[in-house]
Design a protein around this motif. Sequence first.
Motif, PDB file in Angstrom:
ATOM      1  N   ASN A 112       0.808  -1.209   0.000  1.00 42.33           N
ATOM      2  CA  ASN A 112       0.000   0.000   0.000  1.00 42.33           C
ATOM      3  C   ASN A 112       0.848   1.269   0.000  1.00 42.33           C
ATOM      4  O   ASN A 112       0.334   2.355  -0.160  1.00 42.33           O
ATOM      5  N   TYR A 113       2.151   1.132   0.236  1.00 41.85           N
ATOM      6  CA  TYR A 113       2.971   2.320   0.480  1.00 41.85           C
ATOM      7  C   TYR A 113       4.121   2.474  -0.511  1.00 41.85           C
ATOM      8  O   TYR A 113       4.613   1.494  -1.070  1.00 41.85           O
ATOM      9  N   ILE A 114       4.538   3.731  -0.685  1.00 37.65           N
ATOM     10  CA  ILE A 114       5.772   4.030  -1.433  1.00 37.65           C
ATOM     11  C   ILE A 114       6.670   4.866  -0.512  1.00 37.65           C
ATOM     12  O   ILE A 114       6.185   5.479   0.444  1.00 37.65           O
ATOM     13  N   MET A 115       7.964   4.845  -0.817  1.00 38.87           N
ATOM     14  CA  MET A 115       8.882   5.664  -0.012  1.00 38.87           C
ATOM     15  C   MET A 115       9.745   6.548  -0.916  1.00 38.87           C
ATOM     16  O   MET A 115      10.199   6.109  -1.974  1.00 38.87           O
ATOM     17  N   SER A 116       9.940   7.792  -0.488  1.00 33.64           N
ATOM     18  CA  SER A 116      10.913   8.669  -1.140  1.00 33.64           C
ATOM     19  C   SER A 116      12.021   8.909  -0.142  1.00 33.64           C
ATOM     20  O   SER A 116      11.753   9.020   1.055  1.00 33.64           O
ATOM     21  N   MET A 117      13.264   9.001  -0.616  1.00 32.04           N
ATOM     22  CA  MET A 117      14.343   9.164   0.364  1.00 32.04           C
ATOM     23  C   MET A 117      15.582   9.843  -0.213  1.00 32.04           C
ATOM     24  O   MET A 117      15.847   9.810  -1.408  1.00 32.04           O
ATOM     25  N   ASP A 118      16.302  10.455   0.697  1.00 32.27           N
ATOM     26  CA  ASP A 118      17.672  10.879   0.418  1.00 32.27           C
ATOM     27  C   ASP A 118      18.516   9.956   1.293  1.00 32.27           C
ATOM     28  O   ASP A 118      18.588  10.125   2.505  1.00 32.27           O
ATOM     29  N   PRO A 119      19.134   8.930   0.694  1.00 32.71           N
ATOM     30  CA  PRO A 119      19.773   7.888   1.501  1.00 32.71           C
ATOM     31  C   PRO A 119      20.959   8.378   2.325  1.00 32.71           C
ATOM     32  O   PRO A 119      21.189   7.891   3.428  1.00 32.71           O
ATOM     33  N   LEU A 120      21.709   9.318   1.788  1.00 31.90           N
ATOM     34  CA  LEU A 120      22.819   9.863   2.586  1.00 31.90           C
ATOM     35  C   LEU A 120      22.962  11.354   2.274  1.00 31.90           C
ATOM     36  O   LEU A 120      23.560  11.738   1.276  1.00 31.90           O
ATOM     37  N   ASP A 121      22.377  12.140   3.147  1.00 25.68           N
ATOM     38  CA  ASP A 121      22.374  13.581   2.935  1.00 25.68           C
ATOM     39  C   ASP A 121      23.576  14.227   3.612  1.00 25.68           C
ATOM     40  O   ASP A 121      24.017  13.764   4.665  1.00 25.68           O
ATOM     41  N   GLY A 122      24.080  15.272   2.986  1.00 24.54           N
ATOM     42  CA  GLY A 122      25.248  15.976   3.524  1.00 24.54           C
ATOM     43  C   GLY A 122      26.502  15.456   2.849  1.00 24.54           C
ATOM     44  O   GLY A 122      27.528  15.239   3.497  1.00 24.54           O
ATOM     45  N   SER A 123      26.401  15.257   1.519  1.00 26.98           N
ATOM     46  CA  SER A 123      27.474  14.562   0.797  1.00 26.98           C
ATOM     47  C   SER A 123      28.850  15.203   0.999  1.00 26.98           C
ATOM     48  O   SER A 123      29.856  14.501   1.043  1.00 26.98           O
ATOM     49  N   SER A 124      28.878  16.537   1.189  1.00 27.91           N
ATOM     50  CA  SER A 124      30.190  17.177   1.328  1.00 27.91           C
ATOM     51  C   SER A 124      30.837  16.838   2.671  1.00 27.91           C
ATOM     52  O   SER A 124      32.019  17.099   2.883  1.00 27.91           O
ATOM     53  N   ASN A 125      30.059  16.258   3.583  1.00 31.57           N
ATOM     54  CA  ASN A 125      30.596  15.934   4.910  1.00 31.57           C
ATOM     55  C   ASN A 125      30.957  14.454   5.076  1.00 31.57           C
ATOM     56  O   ASN A 125      31.452  14.054   6.129  1.00 31.57           O
ATOM     57  N   ILE A 126      30.699  13.648   4.045  1.00 26.20           N
ATOM     58  CA  ILE A 126      30.909  12.203   4.178  1.00 26.20           C
ATOM     59  C   ILE A 126      32.379  11.882   4.463  1.00 26.20           C
ATOM     60  O   ILE A 126      32.684  11.090   5.357  1.00 26.20           O
ATOM     61  N   ASP A 127      33.261  12.516   3.740  1.00 26.28           N
ATOM     62  CA  ASP A 127      34.684  12.150   3.833  1.00 26.28           C
ATOM     63  C   ASP A 127      35.411  12.788   5.006  1.00 26.28           C
ATOM     64  O   ASP A 127      36.609  12.564   5.174  1.00 26.28           O
ATOM     65  N   VAL A 128      34.727  13.606   5.797  1.00 28.44           N
ATOM     66  CA  VAL A 128      35.473  14.368   6.807  1.00 28.44           C
ATOM     67  C   VAL A 128      34.931  14.176   8.230  1.00 28.44           C
ATOM     68  O   VAL A 128      35.149  15.019   9.098  1.00 28.44           O
ATOM     69  N   ASN A 129      34.248  13.058   8.443  1.00 24.90           N
ATOM     70  CA  ASN A 129      33.827  12.683   9.796  1.00 24.90           C
ATOM     71  C   ASN A 129      32.902  13.715  10.458  1.00 24.90           C
ATOM     72  O   ASN A 129      33.021  13.998  11.639  1.00 24.90           O
ATOM     73  N   VAL A 130      32.041  14.295   9.644  1.00 27.25           N
ATOM     74  CA  VAL A 130      31.057  15.258  10.159  1.00 27.25           C
ATOM     75  C   VAL A 130      29.672  14.638   9.958  1.00 27.25           C
ATOM     76  O   VAL A 130      29.466  13.865   9.016  1.00 27.25           O
ATOM     77  N   SER A 131      28.731  14.968  10.861  1.00 29.15           N
ATOM     78  CA  SER A 131      27.410  14.321  10.838  1.00 29.15           C
ATOM     79  C   SER A 131      26.741  14.354   9.464  1.00 29.15           C
ATOM     80  O   SER A 131      26.730  15.378   8.783  1.00 29.15           O
ATOM     81  N   ILE A 132      26.166  13.215   9.117  1.00 26.54           N
ATOM     82  CA  ILE A 132      25.397  13.076   7.882  1.00 26.54           C
ATOM     83  C   ILE A 132      24.063  12.415   8.240  1.00 26.54           C
ATOM     84  O   ILE A 132      23.850  12.090   9.413  1.00 26.54           O
ATOM     85  N   GLY A 133      23.194  12.229   7.280  1.00 23.52           N
ATOM     86  CA  GLY A 133      21.886  11.672   7.646  1.00 23.52           C
ATOM     87  C   GLY A 133      21.187  10.959   6.512  1.00 23.52           C
ATOM     88  O   GLY A 133      21.647  10.963   5.364  1.00 23.52           O
TER      89      GLY A 133
END
Length: 337
Positions: A112-133
Motif C-alpha cells: 500500500n505504500y511508497i517511499m521517497s528518500m535521500d539515503p545519505l544527505d550531507g554529501s560534502s561531509n561524508i569524507d570528513v567525519n562530520v554528521s550526515i543523515g
Amino acid sequence: MIKSYKITTLNEYIIRRQAEYPYAKGELTRLLYNVGVAAKIVTKKVNKAGLVDILGNMGNVNVQGEDVMKLDVFANETFISSMRASGECCGIASEENQGIITFDDGLSRDANYIMSMDPLDGSSNIDVNVSIGTIFSIYRRLSSRGSKAEEKDFLQPGRKQVAAGYIIYGSSTMLVYTTGNGVAGFTLDPSIGEFCLSNPDIKTPAAGKIYSINEGNYIHFPQGVKNYIKYCQEIDSQSKRPYTSRYIGSLVADFHRNLLKGGIFIYPQTRKSPTGKLRLIYECNPIGFIAEQAGGMATTGEQNVLDLVPGDLHQRIPFYTGSKNMVEKVKEFLEKE
Ligand code: AHM
Ligand code: MG
C-alpha cells in the motif's frame, strides 16, 4: 541490588502506536521496523568509514581485492533492499536514482505504500567525519494495489505524507520520525543494537536564537534574505539578538540541532541554484512535516512547503524551516522585497 532500567525500544513504540489505530493492519509498522534495520546497517558502515577503505570512489578496489562501494551508494542500496524485504513498499524514489524503482514481486506489488528518500544527505561531509543523515518520507500509493507503482504515487503534496523521518549519524545515531501525531526521537544504543526512546514528543521552541545559512553565498541571496541576516546580527536585548550563526552543511544535522534548541534553517535561491538547492520530495517535504508536527513550520518564502504539488521527482525549492516565529519573521522580510 541490581538496578533495572525501563527503556522503550523503537519497535515497542511503533507497535504501541499501532494499537491506537483500531483498523491498522501492521503494514506501516513493518515498514518502519525495516527503516530501523537499514539505519543500523548504515550506522555500522558510517562508524567504520575511517577504518576501512569505503570512502574511495566507486570502482576502487580495497586491499582484499574487493570492489569498494561509496558510502552514499551503500546507504542507497541498503534502504532499497530493506524496503523491498519489508513486503509493504511497492516502490522507491531516491535522490540517487533518476527514475522510480518499482518492486514487482508478488508481495510488494500488493503493498500500500511508497517511499521517497535521500539515503545519505550531507554529501560534502561524508569524507570528513562530520554528521550526515538519511531522510525518508512515506505515502499511500495512488495507483491500484496489485499493479506496478507509478510516478504519480511519488508526486503527491507533502500534506499527504503518512510518515516521515530522518536518521542522523552523529556522535550517536538517532532516528526521529512522525506519523502525523507528534514527533519522537530514538537513540541507538550500540551495546544492545536497539533504538531507544530518548526524546518523546519533541516540541521545537517557538522562538530560537540560531540561524543556519551558508553565508558564503551572501552576495547571491535575494535582498529579503540579506536584510533578515542583518536583522539576526543586530543588537536587541528583547528579542535576544544578535542570534548565533551555526552551519554544518548537512541539512539533517542543522535541522536536528535547531529542532531541539530553536532556530531557523535557510537555503534560499541563489544565482547558482536559481530555484534553490534542496529537493522538495527527498528533503523539504519530510523535514517540513517533522517541523510542523513539532510546532514549527516550513515555507518556500511564498507558500507552505507541504502544499506544493511536485512537478517532477527532483524538483528543487527555496527552503526556510524551523521555529515558527523565526520563519514568520523571515517571511515578512521576503514579502517587503
Ligand atoms: P546533498 O543531498 O548532495 O548532500 O546536498 C544537500 C546538502 C544539505 O544537506 C545541506 O543543507 C546543503 O546541501 C549544503 O549545501 P551547501 O554546501 O551549498 O551549503
Ligand atoms: Mg541531500
